[in-house]
Write an enzyme that holds these catalytic residues in place. Structure first.
Site, PDB file in Angstrom:
ATOM      1  N   CYS A  90      73.606  69.399 -87.626  1.00  9.35           N
ATOM      2  CA  CYS A  90      74.594  70.468 -87.879  1.00  9.35           C
ATOM      3  C   CYS A  90      75.015  71.196 -86.615  1.00  9.35           C
ATOM      4  O   CYS A  90      76.103  71.755 -86.555  1.00  9.35           O
ATOM      5  CB  CYS A  90      74.031  71.457 -88.885  1.00  9.35           C
ATOM      6  N   HIS A 130      79.021  77.028 -88.826  1.00 10.64           N
ATOM      7  CA  HIS A 130      78.774  75.738 -89.467  1.00 10.64           C
ATOM      8  C   HIS A 130      78.736  75.977 -90.972  1.00 10.64           C
ATOM      9  O   HIS A 130      78.084  76.920 -91.439  1.00 10.64           O
ATOM     10  CB  HIS A 130      77.447  75.150 -88.973  1.00 10.64           C
ATOM     11  N   ASN A 148      79.227  70.526 -97.102  1.00 15.54           N
ATOM     12  CA  ASN A 148      78.671  70.599 -95.745  1.00 15.54           C
ATOM     13  C   ASN A 148      78.932  69.261 -95.062  1.00 15.54           C
ATOM     14  O   ASN A 148      78.393  68.232 -95.475  1.00 15.54           O
ATOM     15  CB  ASN A 148      77.172  70.901 -95.855  1.00 15.54           C
TER      16      ASN A 148
HETATM   17  N1  COA Z   1      71.612  71.101-109.832  1.00 14.71           N
HETATM   18  C1  COA Z   1      70.814  71.701-110.705  1.00 14.71           C
HETATM   19  N2  COA Z   1      69.565  72.100-110.421  1.00 14.71           N
HETATM   20  C2  COA Z   1      69.117  71.863-109.172  1.00 14.71           C
HETATM   21  C3  COA Z   1      69.900  71.219-108.199  1.00 14.71           C
HETATM   22  C4  COA Z   1      71.195  70.838-108.566  1.00 14.71           C
HETATM   23  N3  COA Z   1      72.024  70.218-107.725  1.00 14.71           N
HETATM   24  N4  COA Z   1      69.189  71.128-107.068  1.00 14.71           N
HETATM   25  C5  COA Z   1      67.990  71.669-107.316  1.00 14.71           C
HETATM   26  N5  COA Z   1      67.950  72.107-108.594  1.00 14.71           N
HETATM   27  C6  COA Z   1      66.849  72.767-109.286  1.00 14.71           C
HETATM   28  C7  COA Z   1      65.498  72.446-108.701  1.00 14.71           C
HETATM   29  O1  COA Z   1      65.023  71.231-109.185  1.00 14.71           O
HETATM   30  C8  COA Z   1      64.696  73.615-109.146  1.00 14.71           C
HETATM   31  O2  COA Z   1      64.311  73.392-110.494  1.00 14.71           O
HETATM   32  P1  COA Z   1      62.874  73.850-111.008  1.00 14.71           P
HETATM   33  O3  COA Z   1      62.848  75.339-110.839  1.00 14.71           O
HETATM   34  O4  COA Z   1      62.883  73.393-112.435  1.00 14.71           O
HETATM   35  O5  COA Z   1      61.881  73.148-110.146  1.00 14.71           O
HETATM   36  C9  COA Z   1      65.681  74.774-109.155  1.00 14.71           C
HETATM   37  O6  COA Z   1      66.975  74.169-109.151  1.00 14.71           O
HETATM   38  C10 COA Z   1      65.562  75.666-107.950  1.00 14.71           C
HETATM   39  O7  COA Z   1      65.458  74.856-106.778  1.00 14.71           O
HETATM   40  P2  COA Z   1      65.501  75.466-105.347  1.00 14.71           P
HETATM   41  O8  COA Z   1      65.442  74.375-104.352  1.00 14.71           O
HETATM   42  O9  COA Z   1      64.455  76.544-105.258  1.00 14.71           O
HETATM   43  O10 COA Z   1      66.946  76.150-105.372  1.00 14.71           O
HETATM   44  P3  COA Z   1      67.580  77.128-104.377  1.00 14.71           P
HETATM   45  O11 COA Z   1      67.963  78.362-105.044  1.00 14.71           O
HETATM   46  O12 COA Z   1      66.789  77.251-103.104  1.00 14.71           O
HETATM   47  O13 COA Z   1      68.939  76.360-104.002  1.00 14.71           O
HETATM   48  C11 COA Z   1      69.788  75.055-102.206  1.00 14.71           C
HETATM   49  C12 COA Z   1      68.872  75.085-103.412  1.00 14.71           C
HETATM   50  C13 COA Z   1      69.620  73.682-101.569  1.00 14.71           C
HETATM   51  C14 COA Z   1      71.210  75.254-102.667  1.00 14.71           C
HETATM   52  C15 COA Z   1      69.412  76.181-101.208  1.00 14.71           C
HETATM   53  O14 COA Z   1      68.019  76.195-100.999  1.00 14.71           O
HETATM   54  C16 COA Z   1      70.095  76.051 -99.910  1.00 14.71           C
HETATM   55  O15 COA Z   1      71.301  76.117 -99.822  1.00 14.71           O
HETATM   56  N6  COA Z   1      69.330  75.899 -98.817  1.00 14.71           N
HETATM   57  C17 COA Z   1      69.912  75.716 -97.510  1.00 14.71           C
HETATM   58  C18 COA Z   1      70.384  74.308 -97.427  1.00 14.71           C
HETATM   59  C19 COA Z   1      71.242  74.073 -96.240  1.00 14.71           C
HETATM   60  O16 COA Z   1      72.014  74.911 -95.849  1.00 14.71           O
HETATM   61  N7  COA Z   1      71.119  72.890 -95.700  1.00 14.71           N
HETATM   62  C20 COA Z   1      71.883  72.496 -94.616  1.00 14.71           C
HETATM   63  C21 COA Z   1      71.381  73.164 -93.407  1.00 14.71           C
HETATM   64  S1  COA Z   1      72.418  72.868 -92.135  1.00 14.71           S
END
Ligand code: COA
Length: 355
Positions: A116, A282, A312
């Site tokens: 990124c 980003h 992204n």
């Molecule tokens: N649709 C539905 N549910 C989803 C899902 C999706 N696409 N992806 C994950 N889940 C579920 C998980 O399985 C989890 O379920 P559980 O509670 O039954 O185990 C629940 O949602 C919560 O998961 P979690 O990973 O804690 O969610 P979150 O609130 O952290 O959101 C992201 C996930 C990835 C959106 C978030 O963590 C994020 O944006 N992180 C930064 C990622 C990023 O920017 N990456 C690039 C960096 S450059």
């Protein structure tokens, strides 16, 4: 004083639009969940046999070259940032050179692997070459074809819904115009958490890092005397050949590092957040950008977001966003633009540019 200016900018995204609802056909997710957590409504996917990371980069580069008012033969150095290269090797830089039709060999082509923050790293490298007087026209490209390497199942949903395909490019040239150009670039890295956002296999790791960190991961290595380390059936059968991410861990670090690295650049330049005309972060997650905006005390018109349309796009996200902002007239001559990135590695960085 010699500085680096953006002489031309272009971007390219594939035609195929994939909405959140389209993804519900192959995994357990919903438009509501994706929009609420990431802000993403849709993304673009490239088409097999038609588009690749390097060809998308080439289309963006052609626009940047035309807008810079130069010929492709004038390019004397190519920097290509991507985490989704056409081939494991050779890199996309030479493939772009071929696709552009540049046959002269008095030219360098460098691929960089900083995910990124690849574009900000590339800009910093180009800036050094230009300031030193070594090159006059550096082509810097960020491009990604994520859709070829994502896991389209419920297991992969946390990663898959976030990423999209596209490319952006700039032509960088020296300028002696007072106060204009790249004012500073700041680069950082911390390998402690390399596996928190990573594409581990195929690779030559041979299990080393996981053993050392006490991670109980079975890569399915056999007892052959030679070979079999890079990719094996066990990895494929167990869907280990996809990226993985600890989303919350990444989120927490990102919202800390973005403001830090922006402030670092501003402080060095003797400026404050109020001086920024446009922050182009980003496009990791709309929630991250909104958090950064609030923390920096910036108005809505000081931050460019387009993750809603493209997801992204990793190394491509900053040049695509910058290009759209410029095309919309939201970045004009004389404006102070701040670029900032954070991603896998972890690596992060920022740049201040006076347009
Ligand atoms: N649709 C539905 N549910 C989803 C899902 C999706 N696409 N992806 C994950 N889940 C579920 C998980 O399985 C989890 O379920 P559980 O509670 O039954 O185990 C629940 O949602 C919560 O998961 P979690 O990973 O804690 O969610 P979150 O609130 O952290 O959101 C992201 C996930 C990835 C959106 C978030 O963590 C994020 O944006 N992180 C930064 C990622 C990023 O920017 N990456 C690039 C960096 S450059």
């Amino acid at each position: 004083m010699l500085r680096t200016k953006i002489a031309g900018i272009g971007h390219y995204v594939p035609e195929k639009v994939v909405t959140n609802n389209d993804l519900t056909r192959v995994m357990d997710t919903s438009d509501e969940w994706i929009q609420e957590r990431t802000g993403i409504k849709e993304r673009r996917y490239g088409t097999k046999h038609k588009e690749t990371t390097s060809t998308m980069g080439t289309r963006a580069a052609e626009i940047a070259i035309e807008r810079a008012g130069i010929q492709k033969e004038d390019i004397d150095f190519i920097i290509f940032a991507t985490l989704s290269p056409d081939y494991y090797f050779p890199g996309c830089g030479v493939l772009l050179q071929r696709e552009l039709g540049i046959t002269k060999t008095e030219i360098g082509a460098l691929d960089i692997r900083n995910q990124c923050s690849g574009f900000v790293y590339g800009l910093s490298i180009a800036d050094q070459f230009i300031k030193s007087g070594m090159y006059k026209n550096v082509l810097l490209v960020g491009a990604e074809m994520h859709s070829m390497g994502l896991e389209f199942t419920t297991k992969g949903r946390n990663v898959t819904v976030i990423f999209g395909d596209g490319a952006g490019a700039v032509v960088l040239q020296p300028t002696e115009e007072e106060g204009k150009g790249v004012l500073t670039t700041k680069l950082h890295s911390d390998g402690t958490y390399a596996e928190k956002l990573a594409f581990i296999s195929p690779g030559s790791h041979g299990g080393y890092h996981h053993d050392k960190m006490g991670l109980d991961t079975d890569f399915g290595f056999g007892d052959e005397e030679f070979g079999e380390i890079f990719l094996n059936h066990h990895m494929i059968d167990n869907n280990m050949h996809y990226p993985n991410m600890e989303g919350q861990f990444v989120f927490k670090l990102a919202v800390q590092k973005f403001p830090e690295v922006i402030m670092e650049a501003l402080t060095e330049a003797g400026l404050t957040p109020a001086d920024i005309d446009m922050l182009v972060p980003h496009q990791a997650n709309l929630r991250i950008s909104q958090f950064v905006q609030k923390r920096m005390g910036l108005r809505d018109d000081q931050v460019w977001n387009n993750i809603q349309k493209y997801g992204n796009t990793t190394a491509a996200s900053i040049p695509i966003a910058l290009c759209e902002a410029w095309e919309a007239g939201a970045v004009k001559e004389g404006d102070l633009v701040c670029l900032a990135a954070f991603g896998s590695g972890f690596t992060w960085g920022s740049a201040l540019i006076r347009f």
